[in-house]
Design a protein around this motif. Structure first.
Motif, PDB file in Angstrom:
ATOM      1  N   VAL A 144       0.825  -1.214   0.000  1.00  0.00           N
ATOM      2  CA  VAL A 144       0.000   0.000   0.000  1.00  0.00           C
ATOM      3  C   VAL A 144       0.860   1.265   0.000  1.00  0.00           C
ATOM      4  CG1 VAL A 144      -0.289   0.074   2.524  1.00  0.00           C
ATOM      5  CG2 VAL A 144      -2.002   1.145   1.039  1.00  0.00           C
ATOM      6  N   ASP A 145       1.992   1.242   0.679  1.00  0.00           N
ATOM      7  CA  ASP A 145       2.847   2.430   0.712  1.00  0.00           C
ATOM      8  C   ASP A 145       3.434   2.729  -0.668  1.00  0.00           C
ATOM      9  OD1 ASP A 145       2.335   2.853   3.396  1.00  0.00           O
ATOM     10  OD2 ASP A 145       4.118   1.753   4.071  1.00  0.00           O
ATOM     11  N   ARG A 146       3.718   1.701  -1.443  1.00  0.00           N
ATOM     12  CA  ARG A 146       4.212   1.914  -2.808  1.00  0.00           C
ATOM     13  C   ARG A 146       3.094   2.467  -3.697  1.00  0.00           C
ATOM     14  NH1 ARG A 146       7.544  -3.178  -4.882  1.00  0.00           N
ATOM     15  NH2 ARG A 146       8.206  -1.625  -6.445  1.00  0.00           N
ATOM     16  N   LYS A 147       1.874   2.014  -3.474  1.00  0.00           N
ATOM     17  CA  LYS A 147       0.727   2.562  -4.200  1.00  0.00           C
ATOM     18  C   LYS A 147       0.579   4.054  -3.909  1.00  0.00           C
ATOM     19  CE  LYS A 147      -4.354   2.262  -4.372  1.00  0.00           C
ATOM     20  NZ  LYS A 147      -4.646   1.778  -5.744  1.00  0.00           N
ATOM     21  N   ILE A 148       0.659   4.422  -2.645  1.00  0.00           N
ATOM     22  CA  ILE A 148       0.503   5.833  -2.276  1.00  0.00           C
ATOM     23  C   ILE A 148       1.649   6.666  -2.834  1.00  0.00           C
ATOM     24  CG2 ILE A 148       0.455   7.427  -0.315  1.00  0.00           C
ATOM     25  CD1 ILE A 148      -1.135   5.236   1.198  1.00  0.00           C
ATOM     26  N   ALA A 149       2.854   6.112  -2.829  1.00  0.00           N
ATOM     27  CA  ALA A 149       3.992   6.830  -3.430  1.00  0.00           C
ATOM     28  C   ALA A 149       3.749   7.067  -4.914  1.00  0.00           C
ATOM     29  CB  ALA A 149       5.275   6.039  -3.211  1.00  0.00           C
ATOM     30  N   ALA A 150       3.193   6.063  -5.593  1.00  0.00           N
ATOM     31  CA  ALA A 150       2.881   6.224  -7.020  1.00  0.00           C
ATOM     32  C   ALA A 150       1.843   7.313  -7.224  1.00  0.00           C
ATOM     33  CB  ALA A 150       2.393   4.899  -7.599  1.00  0.00           C
TER      34      ALA A 150
END
Length: 239
Positions: A187-193
């Motif tokens: 989820v943190d990589r999704k938010i970074a994207a």
């Protein structure tokens, strides 16, 4: 139905930069972490989006291509293909079907992920006409166009692109999801994207809370433990 372990190549087909990241970036990160190859096909450059009118008249398109490239890097994707259709004017035409079928035959994916072609009456955001047109054209490109050697014969005769059968399509943004992917660890990589799409998301006061709230509701619908996050899809077997 496809087992995740059998998915080696994934093609994402969407209308605008950021559509992938709102709908499926956590899932994309899971695929790339597992070693799958993921390709993005963006039908438009998103030139009709954003809130800064100072970068209209061509500047917005270049900005959004750059933002999507940076967002893709956040989830391990480097193969991006922009078809150059005009944002806000996409129609489900034979030409669009041919252009998407071309990319399918080039990439030869096991799985295609795209937008639902249906209107979502519970949540209007996914129902942008470009989203619906791209979803419908992609489903038509998957079946019957990409697999039929007699459809768009110029793809084979002029470009050497043999027919290809996609085994499954996952649709985002619909009212009747039947498949959930646990993205708690990504989820943190999704938010970074999503943050990479600064022209689209910088005005959202609590992006993390908005995204995690939606993903929490999907996780609850999937029966995942409290504190989990999930992305939702309608799974369509196409092989």
């Amino acid at each position: 139905m496809l087992d995740e372990a059998d998915i080696k190549k994934v093609l994402m087909v969407v209308a605008h930069p950021d559509d992938i990241d709102f709908g499926a970036a956590g899932t994309v990160a899971r695929f790339t972490e597992a070693g799958a190859e993921v390709t993005y096909c963006l039908v438009t450059d998103g030139d009709a989006g954003g809130f800064d009118r100072a970068v209209d008249n061509g500047g917005m398109a270049a900005l959004r291509r750059a933002e999507q490239t940076a967002a893709a890097k956040c989830v391990g994707v480097s193969d991006l293909r922009f078809l150059g259709y005009r944002d806000g004017a996409v129609e489900q035409t034979l030409g669009l079907r041919r252009d998407i079928a071309r990319v399918i035959r080039q990439v030869r994916p096991d799985l295609v992920i795209t937008s639902t072609p249906e209107r979502n009456y519970a949540r209007i955001g996914p129902s942008h006409p470009d989203h619906r047109a791209v979803g419908g054209a992609t489903l038509d490109a998957v079946y019957p166009d990409a697999r039929n050697p007699y459809a768009f014969p110029e793809l084979l005769a002029d470009e050497g692109l043999d027919a290809w059968t996609v085994r499954e399509v996952w649709l985002t943004g619909g009212m009747t999801p039947n498949h959930y992917v646990d993205v708690t660890l990504t989820v943190d990589r999704k938010i970074a994207a999503l943050r990479a799409h600064e022209s689209q998301t910088s005005h959202i006061p609590d992006l993390d809370g908005m995204v995690k709230g939606m993903l929490s509701s999907h996780a609850a619908a999937a029966g995942l433990p409290e504190g989990s996050y999930a992305e939702a899809f309608q799974r369509v077997v196409t092989a």
